[in-house]
Write a protein that holds these residues in place. Structure first.
Motif, PDB file in Angstrom:
ATOM      1  N   PRO A  15       0.684  -1.166   0.144  1.00 40.60           N
ATOM      2  CA  PRO A  15      -0.088  -0.053  -0.141  1.00 40.60           C
ATOM      3  C   PRO A  15       0.689   1.331  -0.016  1.00 40.60           C
ATOM      4  O   PRO A  15       0.208   2.430   0.040  1.00 40.60           O
ATOM      5  N   GLU A  16       2.219   1.305   0.013  1.00 36.71           N
ATOM      6  CA  GLU A  16       2.907   2.295  -0.096  1.00 36.71           C
ATOM      7  C   GLU A  16       2.776   3.053  -1.432  1.00 36.71           C
ATOM      8  O   GLU A  16       2.620   2.481  -2.589  1.00 36.71           O
ATOM      9  N   ARG A  17       2.398   4.466  -1.543  1.00 32.97           N
ATOM     10  CA  ARG A  17       2.115   5.041  -2.625  1.00 32.97           C
ATOM     11  C   ARG A  17       3.483   5.135  -3.545  1.00 32.97           C
ATOM     12  O   ARG A  17       4.139   6.054  -3.117  1.00 32.97           O
ATOM     13  N   THR A  18       3.614   4.433  -4.625  1.00 35.22           N
ATOM     14  CA  THR A  18       4.796   4.420  -5.425  1.00 35.22           C
ATOM     15  C   THR A  18       4.204   4.625  -6.656  1.00 35.22           C
ATOM     16  O   THR A  18       4.006   3.891  -7.636  1.00 35.22           O
ATOM     17  N   PRO A  19       4.779   5.991  -7.404  1.00 32.47           N
ATOM     18  CA  PRO A  19       4.335   6.331  -8.854  1.00 32.47           C
ATOM     19  C   PRO A  19       5.236   5.236  -9.652  1.00 32.47           C
ATOM     20  O   PRO A  19       6.382   4.818  -9.411  1.00 32.47           O
ATOM     21  N   SER A  20       4.325   4.709 -10.785  1.00 32.45           N
ATOM     22  CA  SER A  20       5.066   4.150 -11.975  1.00 32.45           C
ATOM     23  C   SER A  20       6.297   5.328 -12.565  1.00 32.45           C
ATOM     24  O   SER A  20       6.080   6.367 -12.468  1.00 32.45           O
ATOM     25  N   THR A  21       7.239   4.565 -12.934  1.00 32.81           N
ATOM     26  CA  THR A  21       8.050   5.500 -13.594  1.00 32.81           C
ATOM     27  C   THR A  21       8.154   5.284 -15.322  1.00 32.81           C
ATOM     28  O   THR A  21       7.757   4.075 -15.696  1.00 32.81           O
ATOM     29  N   LEU A  22       8.808   6.257 -16.080  1.00 31.45           N
ATOM     30  CA  LEU A  22       9.193   6.284 -17.529  1.00 31.45           C
ATOM     31  C   LEU A  22      10.151   7.153 -17.741  1.00 31.45           C
ATOM     32  O   LEU A  22      10.493   8.154 -17.193  1.00 31.45           O
ATOM     33  N   GLU A  23      11.288   6.670 -18.659  1.00 24.38           N
ATOM     34  CA  GLU A  23      12.108   7.488 -19.219  1.00 24.38           C
ATOM     35  C   GLU A  23      12.195   6.997 -20.641  1.00 24.38           C
ATOM     36  O   GLU A  23      12.194   5.799 -20.954  1.00 24.38           O
ATOM     37  N   PHE A  24      12.486   7.944 -21.396  1.00 29.61           N
ATOM     38  CA  PHE A  24      12.625   7.627 -22.940  1.00 29.61           C
ATOM     39  C   PHE A  24      13.808   8.578 -23.608  1.00 29.61           C
ATOM     40  O   PHE A  24      13.751   9.750 -23.066  1.00 29.61           O
ATOM     41  N   THR A  25      14.477   8.146 -24.639  1.00 28.21           N
ATOM     42  CA  THR A  25      15.182   8.704 -25.476  1.00 28.21           C
ATOM     43  C   THR A  25      14.934   8.356 -26.866  1.00 28.21           C
ATOM     44  O   THR A  25      14.172   7.654 -27.562  1.00 28.21           O
ATOM     45  N   THR A  26      15.145   9.529 -27.845  1.00 27.19           N
ATOM     46  CA  THR A  26      14.897   9.610 -29.170  1.00 27.19           C
ATOM     47  C   THR A  26      15.776  10.016 -30.008  1.00 27.19           C
ATOM     48  O   THR A  26      16.269  10.836 -29.792  1.00 27.19           O
ATOM     49  N   LYS A  27      15.864   9.672 -31.304  1.00 27.09           N
ATOM     50  CA  LYS A  27      16.587  10.200 -32.428  1.00 27.09           C
ATOM     51  C   LYS A  27      16.400  11.652 -32.661  1.00 27.09           C
ATOM     52  O   LYS A  27      17.046  12.304 -33.072  1.00 27.09           O
ATOM     53  N   GLN A  28      14.999  11.851 -32.465  1.00 27.17           N
ATOM     54  CA  GLN A  28      14.608  13.386 -32.686  1.00 27.17           C
ATOM     55  C   GLN A  28      15.033  14.302 -31.854  1.00 27.17           C
ATOM     56  O   GLN A  28      14.978  15.625 -32.096  1.00 27.17           O
ATOM     57  N   SER A  29      15.699  13.797 -30.701  1.00 26.28           N
ATOM     58  CA  SER A  29      16.823  14.804 -29.772  1.00 26.28           C
ATOM     59  C   SER A  29      17.756  13.913 -29.311  1.00 26.28           C
ATOM     60  O   SER A  29      17.689  13.502 -27.973  1.00 26.28           O
ATOM     61  N   PRO A  30      18.736  13.943 -30.038  1.00 20.75           N
ATOM     62  CA  PRO A  30      20.092  12.951 -29.605  1.00 20.75           C
ATOM     63  C   PRO A  30      20.474  13.389 -28.171  1.00 20.75           C
ATOM     64  O   PRO A  30      20.565  14.567 -27.796  1.00 20.75           O
ATOM     65  N   ASN A  31      21.168  12.178 -27.711  1.00 19.22           N
ATOM     66  CA  ASN A  31      21.812  12.362 -26.454  1.00 19.22           C
ATOM     67  C   ASN A  31      21.160  13.055 -25.229  1.00 19.22           C
ATOM     68  O   ASN A  31      21.558  13.661 -24.496  1.00 19.22           O
ATOM     69  N   GLN A  32      19.822  12.698 -25.133  1.00 15.28           N
ATOM     70  CA  GLN A  32      19.097  13.364 -24.343  1.00 15.28           C
ATOM     71  C   GLN A  32      17.806  12.171 -23.923  1.00 15.28           C
ATOM     72  O   GLN A  32      17.168  11.395 -24.426  1.00 15.28           O
ATOM     73  N   TRP A  33      17.740  12.035 -22.425  1.00 15.61           N
ATOM     74  CA  TRP A  33      16.964  11.326 -21.900  1.00 15.61           C
ATOM     75  C   TRP A  33      15.777  12.104 -21.139  1.00 15.61           C
ATOM     76  O   TRP A  33      16.064  13.317 -20.524  1.00 15.61           O
ATOM     77  N   TYR A  34      14.608  11.685 -21.193  1.00 12.24           N
ATOM     78  CA  TYR A  34      13.487  12.423 -20.750  1.00 12.24           C
ATOM     79  C   TYR A  34      12.818  11.592 -19.705  1.00 12.24           C
ATOM     80  O   TYR A  34      12.579  10.568 -19.900  1.00 12.24           O
ATOM     81  N   ARG A  35      12.542  12.187 -18.486  1.00 10.18           N
ATOM     82  CA  ARG A  35      11.875  11.347 -17.384  1.00 10.18           C
ATOM     83  C   ARG A  35      10.790  12.158 -16.874  1.00 10.18           C
ATOM     84  O   ARG A  35      10.878  12.970 -15.929  1.00 10.18           O
ATOM     85  N   PRO A  36       9.695  12.119 -17.495  1.00 11.47           N
ATOM     86  CA  PRO A  36       8.456  12.871 -16.790  1.00 11.47           C
ATOM     87  C   PRO A  36       8.063  12.122 -15.537  1.00 11.47           C
ATOM     88  O   PRO A  36       8.198  11.091 -15.155  1.00 11.47           O
ATOM     89  N   LEU A  37       7.368  13.147 -14.559  1.00  6.27           N
ATOM     90  CA  LEU A  37       6.882  12.669 -13.333  1.00  6.27           C
ATOM     91  C   LEU A  37       5.448  13.019 -13.107  1.00  6.27           C
ATOM     92  O   LEU A  37       4.835  13.732 -13.812  1.00  6.27           O
ATOM     93  N   TRP A  38       4.819  12.080 -12.197  1.00  9.55           N
ATOM     94  CA  TRP A  38       3.506  12.440 -11.681  1.00  9.55           C
ATOM     95  C   TRP A  38       3.169  11.870 -10.462  1.00  9.55           C
ATOM     96  O   TRP A  38       4.078  11.179  -9.689  1.00  9.55           O
ATOM     97  N   ASN A  39       2.197  12.401  -9.711  1.00  9.35           N
ATOM     98  CA  ASN A  39       1.844  12.103  -8.367  1.00  9.35           C
ATOM     99  C   ASN A  39       1.142  10.734  -8.415  1.00  9.35           C
ATOM    100  O   ASN A  39       0.926  10.191  -7.403  1.00  9.35           O
ATOM    101  N   GLY A  40       0.190  10.357  -9.328  1.00 11.02           N
ATOM    102  CA  GLY A  40      -0.943   9.460  -9.267  1.00 11.02           C
ATOM    103  C   GLY A  40       0.054   8.060  -9.389  1.00 11.02           C
ATOM    104  O   GLY A  40       1.014   7.926  -9.751  1.00 11.02           O
ATOM    105  N   VAL A  41      -0.893   7.112  -8.754  1.00 11.28           N
ATOM    106  CA  VAL A  41      -0.434   5.478  -8.660  1.00 11.28           C
ATOM    107  C   VAL A  41      -1.324   4.664  -9.299  1.00 11.28           C
ATOM    108  O   VAL A  41      -2.541   5.216  -9.479  1.00 11.28           O
ATOM    109  N   TRP A  42      -1.073   3.563  -9.949  1.00 12.12           N
ATOM    110  CA  TRP A  42      -1.698   2.309 -10.435  1.00 12.12           C
ATOM    111  C   TRP A  42      -3.105   2.115  -9.395  1.00 12.12           C
ATOM    112  O   TRP A  42      -4.189   2.413  -9.921  1.00 12.12           O
ATOM    113  N   PHE A  43      -2.645   1.531  -8.275  1.00 12.06           N
ATOM    114  CA  PHE A  43      -3.615   1.466  -7.301  1.00 12.06           C
ATOM    115  C   PHE A  43      -3.813   2.409  -6.241  1.00 12.06           C
ATOM    116  O   PHE A  43      -2.521   2.505  -5.488  1.00 12.06           O
ATOM    117  N   PRO A  44      -4.647   3.338  -5.926  1.00 14.60           N
ATOM    118  CA  PRO A  44      -6.028   2.989  -6.491  1.00 14.60           C
ATOM    119  C   PRO A  44      -6.318   4.056  -7.670  1.00 14.60           C
ATOM    120  O   PRO A  44      -7.503   3.898  -8.195  1.00 14.60           O
TER     121      PRO A  44
END
Length: 378
Positions: A282-311
């Protein structure tokens, strides 16, 4: 160098009207601690509740401020003030509830649990009954509203990764198998893996072929076919989407647990990866995502949010049903669409049983009395 839009919508689109009166059937963990919490946070209107045990229903009602408690689900369904039915009982009992619900003119929409049923015939009957009665039916495939999956879908749709080449999910988790499952031999793919099967469909559509293998889980004492499973979807464009579902997830006594869900998508033009926060509940642990793309070379993007899957994701599964009722449209996770996910579950089990790769068309023809597009054939 292209411009990367980091506005990745993860919140569900809400209905204009939030006060539809919802009748809730079931008072276990999923209803009490997920559905009802999410509905209150979203401003929805859970109006009545019933459960197999009246005292449990009454306790959930008091905890979540639900004004009306019924002793039986039959009494609840008969209340003409209820507009939406929210079913959170074992899936092998959903058909019985739907058969009675479709006879009630006041019910406009039904949210069923996943799996929709324990076999394809019952699932088809549920869909046919609702369609015949003009009732919107949606399925609680809530991983589609996990925040990282919503963001990933947008990234794919915008082409940041280019054509997908390989998608993987790795789950190390120890689920609680509900008592009703002890009488069934199919457990992991139908009840846990179905999340991943449905999310592959959400992200990439239907595959052409499926290969699956399985072994029993040493921790699970009742007879079963699939404890630990791996299944791979083969797509027409050569994309492979594969999931390893490990519900054994050793360690033994005295060792530190290492539970997680990791995912990764590699494309011709980029790569995304992340985690699902659910194993920390039950600890509120948001899912994570990071991505990189040729459209913006040598850069990682890591968006954040407060929501969690459950609930929090359960806001989305109800919201999409309410919007469908409001606009007289098909729900995003409609019953008819969900039959495709169940067909892929059946394909996995056929692959395991016959130790071979199975074409999706084989499963469709296996249930030739039905059509995936519009009702039973003559």
């Amino acid at each position: 160098m292209g411009t990367i839009d980091l506005h990745l919508p993860v919140e569900p689109v809400m209905p204009k009207r939030k006060d539809y009166r919802i009748g809730c059937i079931g008072s276990g963990f999923i209803m009490r601690d997920c559905h009802l919490v999410a509905y209150r946070d979203a401003g929805f209107n859970p109006y009545a509740i019933s459960s197999r045990t009246f005292d449990n229903a009454k306790a959930a009602a008091e905890l979540r401020q639900i004004p009306v408690v019924y002793r039986t689900w039959e009494e609840l369904i008969g209340d003409p003030r209820i507009e939406i039915l929210d079913i959170a009982i074992p899936p092998d009992r959903q058909l019985e509830v739907v058969r009675r619900a479709v006879k009630q003119d006041h019910i406009k929409g039904i949210l069923c649990q996943k799996p929709l049923a324990m076999n394809a015939r019952d699932a088809h009957e549920i869909v046919e009954l609702c369609e015949g009665a003009g009732i919107k039916i949606a399925v609680n495939s809530n991983m589609r509203y996990d925040q990282s999956m919503r963001a990933l879908k947008t990234i794919l749709d915008r082409g940041y990764l280019g054509e997908p080449v390989l998608a993987t999910i790795e789950m190390r988790a120890i689920p609680h198998w509900q008592e009703f499952l002890h009488t069934y031999s199919h457990i992991e793919i139908l009840n846990m893996g179905i999340h991943h099967i449905d999310i592959f469909r959400y992200l990439f559509g239907d595959p052409e072929k499926i290969t699956a293998v399985a072994r029993r889980d040493p921790r699970t004492p009742f007879p079963h076919i699939d404890g630990i499973t791996q299944y791979t979807f083969h797509y027409a464009n050569e994309l492979l989407a594969t999931s390893l579902d490990d519900v054994w997830a050793w360690p033994g006594e005295g060792a530190e647990k290492d539970l997680y869900i990791k995912w990764r998508v590699e494309g011709l033009d980029g790569m995304a990866q992340g985690t699902i926060g659910w194993p920390s509940y039950p600890e509120r642990t948001p899912s994570t995502l990071e991505f990189t793309t040729k459209q913006s070379p040598n850069q990682w993007y890591r968006p954040l949010w407060n929501g969690v899957w459950f609930p929090d994701a359960f806001q989305g599964t109800m919201a999409q049903l309410l919007r469908a009722v409001e606009t007289d449209s098909e729900p995003e996770i409609g019953g008819r669409d969900n039959l495709r996910s169940l067909a892929l579950v059946d394909a996995c089990y056929k692959s395991i049983s016959e130790q071979r790769t199975v074409a999706l068309t084989e499963i469709e023809s296996q249930y030739s009395a039905y059509t995936f597009e519009g009702g039973m054939q003559p």
